[in-house]
Each structure stands twice: as structure tokens, then as C-alpha cells.
Design a protein around this motif. Structure first.
Motif, mmCIF file in Angstrom:
data_model
loop_
_atom_site.group_PDB
_atom_site.id
_atom_site.type_symbol
_atom_site.label_atom_id
_atom_site.label_comp_id
_atom_site.label_asym_id
_atom_site.label_seq_id
_atom_site.Cartn_x
_atom_site.Cartn_y
_atom_site.Cartn_z
ATOM 1 N N ALA A 92 -0.539 -2.268 -1.163
ATOM 2 C CA ALA A 92 0.155 -2.564 -0.965
ATOM 3 C C ALA A 92 1.430 -3.512 -1.474
ATOM 4 O O ALA A 92 3.061 -2.673 -1.371
ATOM 5 N N ARG B 169 -4.683 3.817 -6.422
ATOM 6 C CA ARG B 169 -4.866 3.366 -5.604
ATOM 7 C C ARG B 169 -6.007 2.627 -5.705
ATOM 8 O O ARG B 169 -7.299 3.618 -5.646
ATOM 9 N N ASP C 39 -7.856 0.558 -3.174
ATOM 10 C CA ASP C 39 -7.946 -0.019 -2.059
ATOM 11 C C ASP C 39 -7.421 0.626 -0.534
ATOM 12 O O ASP C 39 -6.523 1.708 -1.407
ATOM 13 N N ALA D 272 -5.472 0.554 1.166
ATOM 14 C CA ALA D 272 -4.510 0.053 2.246
ATOM 15 C C ALA D 272 -3.434 1.061 2.390
ATOM 16 O O ALA D 272 -3.638 2.283 1.192
ATOM 17 N N SER D 273 -2.623 1.176 3.534
ATOM 18 C CA SER D 273 -1.542 2.212 3.671
ATOM 19 C C SER D 273 -0.428 2.557 2.437
ATOM 20 O O SER D 273 -0.098 0.802 2.518
#
Length: 220
Positions: A109, A141, A143, A145-146
Motif C-alpha cells: 500500500a 514488499r 504483502d 498488495a498491488s
């Protein structure tokens, strides 16, 4: 009538040959050459003597020359640490060895603190001029999440890779008051994690450290 040859002590003295060295050179010339060589040696040694005097007698203020905290002992990239790109390919993070890695850890995010670190890393890399190709900026990153299209557009040269947060927490040193997501880390071209910059870091001081490292290191 007898003729007496006049004695000329001064003339005889002046006509006497001057002392010479075994190689035939006048003694005075040899002495001048020796003093010339000594003067050259002193001039050449002066910067070294001055640097030792400055370091050991005057001593630089603060006792350190780096802004970032050196990681000791150095921590090699774990061979088991795998990263995945947006193309779905998973490779060892160690495959990026060979250049300096400036790494930030955050969720996909990417809030304000994350965006600030990405910006600092991009600017520090750009500030190196022709040396910037020796640095790779990496966003690990934690996670699935895009990443927003805006971040991909603004930071096209940053490698955006997914990694296991537990594995990253074991490799990256934090402090009692910070997490691995609070810092920017520096990995040398041999794959050793060697420096951690403070949370809320000053980018101009990061730039100073990186510039010095690139100047004095010929690896990567």
C-alpha cells in the motif's frame, strides 16, 4: 748572476685540484645533491605525516565519519531469501549481487513514510551522476498488495519485489524503538548487509555516505 724562482704559495694553493668523490664529481656537488634529495623526500612525506597527526592527535570530532550505522558483523544475503517480481518469477535475492543495493521494506500500500523512503533512495542514486549505475534501489514488499500505477510510473528504476516478512525481519537489524520498515539499508556488491540509516533519515547525509563508499570502493 743567479736567478731565484719566486715562491707563490697562494698561486699553488689555488691551482690545487678540488676534492672529488670516487665517481669524479666534486664533493660540493655531491653534498648539494644529497640535500636536494632529502628536501624532496620531506615534501613527499608531509601529507602522510599531516594525515597521521590529524587523525591520532587532533582526532576528527564525533569519532566517526559515517552517518549510517555500520552493521557488524556484516550479514550476507541468506541464500534461502527468495523474492518474487510482478511477473511471477521467484529468484534468490542474492541474484542481485554485483552492485550496491539500497533497500526499503514496506507493505504494497506504501503510505507516506514508504513513499518518502522511495523518494530519498531515488534522489540519492540520481545524485551520484555517472556512478549511479553502480546502485540498484530495491523495494521489498511484505504483502501481496498491488503497487499503484503512480508509484510504478514515478519509480521505474526501483526493483519492486515481494518477500517473506519473517525472513526479512531475521536478516535486517532494527532497534528496540524501530522496525525494519523504518530504515533504509545498504548492501555491498558482495551481498553483505553493511549499513543501516536512521529512521526519518536526512537524505543529504545518506548521499554523503554513499558518495564516499562509491569513491573509495572499486567493487560493484
Amino acid at each position: 748572476m743567479s736567478t731565484q724562482t719566486p715562491r707563490s704559495t697562494d698561486a699553488g694553493r689555488s691551482a690545487s685540484p678540488s676534492p672529488t668523490q670516487p665517481d669524479g664529481r666534486p664533493k660540493g656537488s655531491w653534498q648539494r645533491g644529497r640535500w636536494t634529495l632529502l628536501a624532496i623526500a620531506l615534501i613527499c612525506a608531509a601529507p602522510i605525516v599531516l594525515s597521521y597527526f590529524t587523525y591520532y592527535v587532533i582526532k576528527p570530532k564525533g569519532g566517526t565519519t559515517s552517518y549510517g550505522e555500520l552493521v557488524a558483523p556484516q550479514r550476507p544475503i541468506p541464500e534461502s531469501l527468495m523474492v518474487t517480481g510482478d511477473d511471477g518469477h521467484t529468484v534468490p535475492l542474492a541474484s542481485l549481487k554485483g552492485r550496491w543495493l539500497m533497500i526499503s521494506v514496506d507493505g504494497g500500500a506504501c503510505g507516506d513514510a514508504c513513499a518518502t523512503k522511495l523518494y530519498f533512495m531515488r534522489q540519492v542514486r540520481a545524485a551520484q551522476g555517472v556512478e549511479r549505475e553502480r546502485i540498484v534501489t530495491v523495494w521489498l514488499r511484505t504483502d501481496g498488495a498491488s503497487v499503484s500505477d503512480v508509484l510504478k510510473t514515478v519509480y521505474p528504476d526501483t526493483r519492486m519485489l515481494r518477500a517473506d516478512p519473517a525472513a526479512l525481519a531475521q536478516w535486517f537489524p532494527a532497534t528496540d524503538a524501530t522496525k525494519d520498515t523504518d530504515h533504509i539499508y545498504l548492501v555491498d556488491p558482495n551481498g553483505n548487509l553493511m549499513m543501516r540509516f536512521p529512521a526519518h533519515a536526512d537524505p543529504s547525509k545518506i548521499n554523503r555516505d554513499v558518495t564516499k563508499l562509491l569513491k573509495w570502493s572499486r567493487i560493484g
